[in-house]
Structures are given as C-alpha cells and as structure tokens.
Design a protein around this motif. Sequence first.
Motif, PDB file in Angstrom:
ATOM      1  N   ALA A   1       0.795  -1.221   0.000  1.00 44.35           N
ATOM      2  CA  ALA A   1       0.000   0.000   0.000  1.00 44.35           C
ATOM      3  C   ALA A   1       0.836   1.284   0.000  1.00 44.35           C
TER       4      ALA A   1
ATOM      5  N   THR B   1       0.289   5.639  -1.530  1.00 47.83           N
ATOM      6  CA  THR B   1      -0.160   6.723  -0.633  1.00 47.83           C
ATOM      7  C   THR B   1       0.002   8.085  -1.310  1.00 47.83           C
TER       8      THR B   1
ATOM      9  N   ARG C   1      -1.903   0.759   7.808  1.00 48.71           N
ATOM     10  CA  ARG C   1      -1.321   0.785   9.145  1.00 48.71           C
ATOM     11  C   ARG C   1      -0.670   2.093   9.542  1.00 48.71           C
TER      12      ARG C   1
ATOM     13  N   GLN D   1       0.401  -6.626  -3.517  1.00 51.65           N
ATOM     14  CA  GLN D   1      -0.656  -6.862  -2.514  1.00 51.65           C
ATOM     15  C   GLN D   1      -1.768  -5.835  -2.708  1.00 51.65           C
TER      16      GLN D   1
ATOM     17  N   ILE E   1      -4.747  -3.443  -4.331  1.00 45.83           N
ATOM     18  CA  ILE E   1      -6.031  -3.786  -4.930  1.00 45.83           C
ATOM     19  C   ILE E   1      -6.541  -2.633  -5.785  1.00 45.83           C
ATOM     20  N   ASP E   2      -5.650  -1.662  -6.074  1.00 40.03           N
ATOM     21  CA  ASP E   2      -6.095  -0.378  -6.623  1.00 40.03           C
ATOM     22  C   ASP E   2      -5.958  -0.249  -8.137  1.00 40.03           C
TER      23      ASP E   2
ATOM     24  N   HIS F   1      -3.953 -10.051  -3.554  1.00 37.30           N
ATOM     25  CA  HIS F   1      -5.138  -9.754  -2.732  1.00 37.30           C
ATOM     26  C   HIS F   1      -6.296  -9.226  -3.564  1.00 37.30           C
TER      27      HIS F   1
ATOM     28  N   SER G   1       5.627  -1.988   1.777  1.00 39.87           N
ATOM     29  CA  SER G   1       4.832  -2.975   2.517  1.00 39.87           C
ATOM     30  C   SER G   1       5.374  -3.124   3.926  1.00 39.87           C
ATOM     31  N   SER G   2       4.446  -3.229   4.873  1.00 40.36           N
ATOM     32  CA  SER G   2       4.858  -3.475   6.262  1.00 40.36           C
ATOM     33  C   SER G   2       5.304  -4.931   6.437  1.00 40.36           C
TER      34      SER G   2
ATOM     35  N   ASN H   1      10.878   1.114   2.337  1.00 44.34           N
ATOM     36  CA  ASN H   1       9.677   1.392   3.128  1.00 44.34           C
ATOM     37  C   ASN H   1      10.014   2.475   4.144  1.00 44.34           C
TER      38      ASN H   1
HETATM   39  P1  NAD Z   1       0.468  -1.640   5.098  1.00 43.90           P
HETATM   40  O1  NAD Z   1      -0.532  -0.542   5.266  1.00 43.90           O
HETATM   41  O2  NAD Z   1       0.519  -2.708   6.130  1.00 43.90           O
HETATM   42  O3  NAD Z   1       1.938  -1.008   5.040  1.00 43.90           O
HETATM   43  C1  NAD Z   1       2.265   0.048   4.200  1.00 43.90           C
HETATM   44  C2  NAD Z   1       3.674   0.480   4.503  1.00 43.90           C
HETATM   45  O4  NAD Z   1       4.014   1.490   3.575  1.00 43.90           O
HETATM   46  C3  NAD Z   1       3.855   1.060   5.912  1.00 43.90           C
HETATM   47  O5  NAD Z   1       4.881   0.369   6.579  1.00 43.90           O
HETATM   48  C4  NAD Z   1       4.242   2.533   5.656  1.00 43.90           C
HETATM   49  O6  NAD Z   1       5.242   2.991   6.533  1.00 43.90           O
HETATM   50  C5  NAD Z   1       4.757   2.505   4.243  1.00 43.90           C
HETATM   51  N1  NAD Z   1       4.543   3.744   3.486  1.00 43.90           N
HETATM   52  C6  NAD Z   1       3.409   4.443   3.338  1.00 43.90           C
HETATM   53  N2  NAD Z   1       3.593   5.467   2.488  1.00 43.90           N
HETATM   54  C7  NAD Z   1       4.914   5.445   2.133  1.00 43.90           C
HETATM   55  C8  NAD Z   1       5.724   6.253   1.287  1.00 43.90           C
HETATM   56  N3  NAD Z   1       5.240   7.303   0.629  1.00 43.90           N
HETATM   57  N4  NAD Z   1       7.035   5.926   1.165  1.00 43.90           N
HETATM   58  C9  NAD Z   1       7.548   4.861   1.836  1.00 43.90           C
HETATM   59  N5  NAD Z   1       6.820   4.042   2.629  1.00 43.90           N
HETATM   60  C10 NAD Z   1       5.520   4.342   2.762  1.00 43.90           C
HETATM   61  O7  NAD Z   1       0.255  -2.243   3.651  1.00 43.90           O
HETATM   62  P2  NAD Z   1       0.646  -3.665   3.026  1.00 43.90           P
HETATM   63  O8  NAD Z   1       1.935  -4.138   3.569  1.00 43.90           O
HETATM   64  O9  NAD Z   1       0.464  -3.521   1.578  1.00 43.90           O
HETATM   65  O10 NAD Z   1      -0.415  -4.741   3.562  1.00 43.90           O
HETATM   66  C11 NAD Z   1      -1.720  -4.530   3.944  1.00 43.90           C
HETATM   67  C12 NAD Z   1      -2.837  -4.846   2.978  1.00 43.90           C
HETATM   68  O11 NAD Z   1      -3.335  -3.602   2.636  1.00 43.90           O
HETATM   69  C13 NAD Z   1      -2.569  -5.462   1.653  1.00 43.90           C
HETATM   70  O12 NAD Z   1      -3.145  -6.704   1.661  1.00 43.90           O
HETATM   71  C14 NAD Z   1      -3.344  -4.617   0.635  1.00 43.90           C
HETATM   72  O13 NAD Z   1      -4.263  -5.420  -0.056  1.00 43.90           O
HETATM   73  C15 NAD Z   1      -4.110  -3.677   1.455  1.00 43.90           C
HETATM   74  N6  NAD Z   1      -4.226  -2.274   1.027  1.00 43.90           N
HETATM   75  C16 NAD Z   1      -4.070  -1.905  -0.260  1.00 43.90           C
HETATM   76  C17 NAD Z   1      -4.177  -0.589  -0.624  1.00 43.90           C
HETATM   77  C18 NAD Z   1      -4.021  -0.245  -2.077  1.00 43.90           C
HETATM   78  O14 NAD Z   1      -4.363  -1.046  -2.939  1.00 43.90           O
HETATM   79  N7  NAD Z   1      -3.488   0.935  -2.391  1.00 43.90           N
HETATM   80  C19 NAD Z   1      -4.404   0.401   0.337  1.00 43.90           C
HETATM   81  C20 NAD Z   1      -4.575   0.007   1.674  1.00 43.90           C
HETATM   82  C21 NAD Z   1      -4.474  -1.343   2.002  1.00 43.90           C
END
Ligand code: NAD
Length: 271
Positions: free
Chosen positions: A47, A51, A59, A124, A126-127, A144, A218-219, A243
């Motif tokens: 994710a 962002t 998270r 991971q 979904i966007d 996912h 990814s976390s 990350n």
């Molecule tokens: P997560 O939210 O657990 O972790 C995201 C990580 O990205 C965090 O550790 C954060 O510190 C880091 N981060 C955020 N913005 C950043 C940036 N600009 N630069 C560097 N690091 C940055 O997400 P995950 O590990 O992908 O796992 C959680 C689940 O969330 C996945 O299964 C996914 O399907 C889902 N998800 C997806 C989306 C999407 O599709 N965009 C959004 C939210 C959640």
Amino acid sequence: MEQSAAVTLSGRPSAGEYMIASDVETARRRLAALIEAASVVLPFTGAGISTECGIPDFRSPGGVWTKNAPIPFDEFVASRERRDEAWRRRFAMETEFAAARPGRGHLALASLYRAGKAPAVVTQNIDNLHQASGVAAEDVVELHGNTTYALCLGCGLRYELAWVKQRFTASGHAPDCPDCGGAVKTATVSFGQAMPEAAMRRAEALTRRCDLFLAIGSSLVVWPAAGFPLLAKRGGAKLVILNREPTEFDDAADLVVHADIGSVLAPFVAH
Ligand code: NAD
C-alpha cells in the motif's frame, strides 16, 4: 549515511552485507547498481507505493484500519449487515480510488517492465494502479485481488461497481447476484478468504526466478504474501526493502531504504 553490518538470523538466510541507506541520493545510487547488475528484477509492492496517489495505507497513522477494523470473510458471508457495511465503506473510498493516478513508484516500475528488466509486478495492492501505469494486466500478479470491480461469491460472475452502486443506492442494501443469489463482493481477498491459487503459484515462480527482489511500500506483516521476500533471499536473490518504516525482515535484506518511495524512485522513471 550508510551503515554496514553482517547479520545472521536463526532460521533465516544470512544476508551477508546489510546496508541501511537513509539518504535518498545514496539509496538511489545503490539501487541503480543492484538493478544494473541484475538479470531479472521482481518488484513486490504494498500500500505504501500508492499513498502519494491519495489512497491511504492500512497501518500508517490515518490509515484505513486506524478508523475501521477490517471485516473478515466469514462475517461478510454470514451477515447481510456486514455486507452492507463493507459496501458502504467501499463507496466511501470511491473518490480516492476513482481519482488515483499512478505515482512515481508505479511509473518507475513500469519503466523497468518496459525495459525488459522486470517480467511482472507482484502486488498486494487492490487499486489497479500498476495496470494504469502501463504494466500489462496479465503481468500484474494480484495477491489480494482488485477493488475496482466485483465478483459473485457463488458463481464467479463479474459485476461492475456502477451496477452494485445503483442497486445499493436504490435499496440501501448490498445486492445479491441475480443469476445465482450469491453474495456480491469486491474482487478482493479478505482476511479468512482463500488466496488466489494461480496468482500465488505465479508469484512463487517469479520469486524463484528473479535475482533481485524489490519489496516496496509494505509493512510485510500480511501472510502468506510476506513470505515472498525471504523465499527470494533463500533462492539466492538480492533483497531490497524500500519502506518508510522498519519491517521485520530488514535484517535479511541487502539494502534497506527508509525513505519516501516516490522520492527514491523518481529518477528511475523513463521519459
Ligand atoms: P500496510 O498498510 O501494512 O503497510 C504500508 C507500509 O508502507 C507502511 O509500513 C508505511 O510505513 C509505508 N509507506 C506508506 N507510504 C509510504 C511512502 N510514501 N514511502 C515509503 N513508505 C511508505 O500495507 P501492506 O503491507 O500492503 O499490507 C496490507 C494490505 O493492505 C494489503 O493486503 C493490501 O491489499 C491492502 N491495502 C491496499 C491498498 C491499495 O491497494 N493501495 C491500500 C490500503 C491497504
């Protein structure tokens, strides 16, 4: 600033040299050298890469889960109220998802793909933003699923979100499939829902084939997806973790970059 230290973790492969590049220039240089030396690069995203496109992660502070706990699959299936709530949340995010365009991270990975360095992107997310950045849909391996359309859980029929929204707005409830009566759900994988087998197999094969694995945004706490970076490492690939926050696997990586993804990857976008 760079730090190097050899690490060996019980049960994990030794990463040999472990480097944290916390300044963007150093990170870019080290990453460019690793990409240059690699034959097959496999990007693996979470994710954090989206962002900067206006889609919050789960998270981080302000992330989706700081507001709402996720709805597990069994609750979605068992309860009409939870299905209504799931769709209400999905439509509440529609502005963000519909307006999102690929960010610098997506565009950089699409450049690696077009250059023939990366055969695919495992995500991971979904966007749908990797597809929107120019990676062919068949080369985006979605672990996912995808939230930009819906599927009937009974017969697998696809529904567009506009169809769901129209019925949801008219009745105030999540629609069932007119064909089989099954529940209609975004084409995503919820907690407790089976992982997509073909995508998992493809991700594993790609992971075993690559010699450079890039875990980006990814976390690394959601399993089984979080297992791929270590699988790559065990198979002899170099591992990069990019990350903002530390992850549990940082000490297994060859290069760890705690910085903003877009800033680090911007120079890798081919114009
Ligand atoms: P997560 O939210 O657990 O972790 C995201 C990580 O990205 C965090 O550790 C954060 O510190 C880091 N981060 C955020 N913005 C950043 C940036 N600009 N630069 C560097 N690091 C940055 O997400 P995950 O590990 O992908 O796992 C959680 C689940 O969330 C996945 O299964 C996914 O399907 C889902 N998800 C997806 C989306 C999407 O599709 N965009 C959004 C939210 C959640």
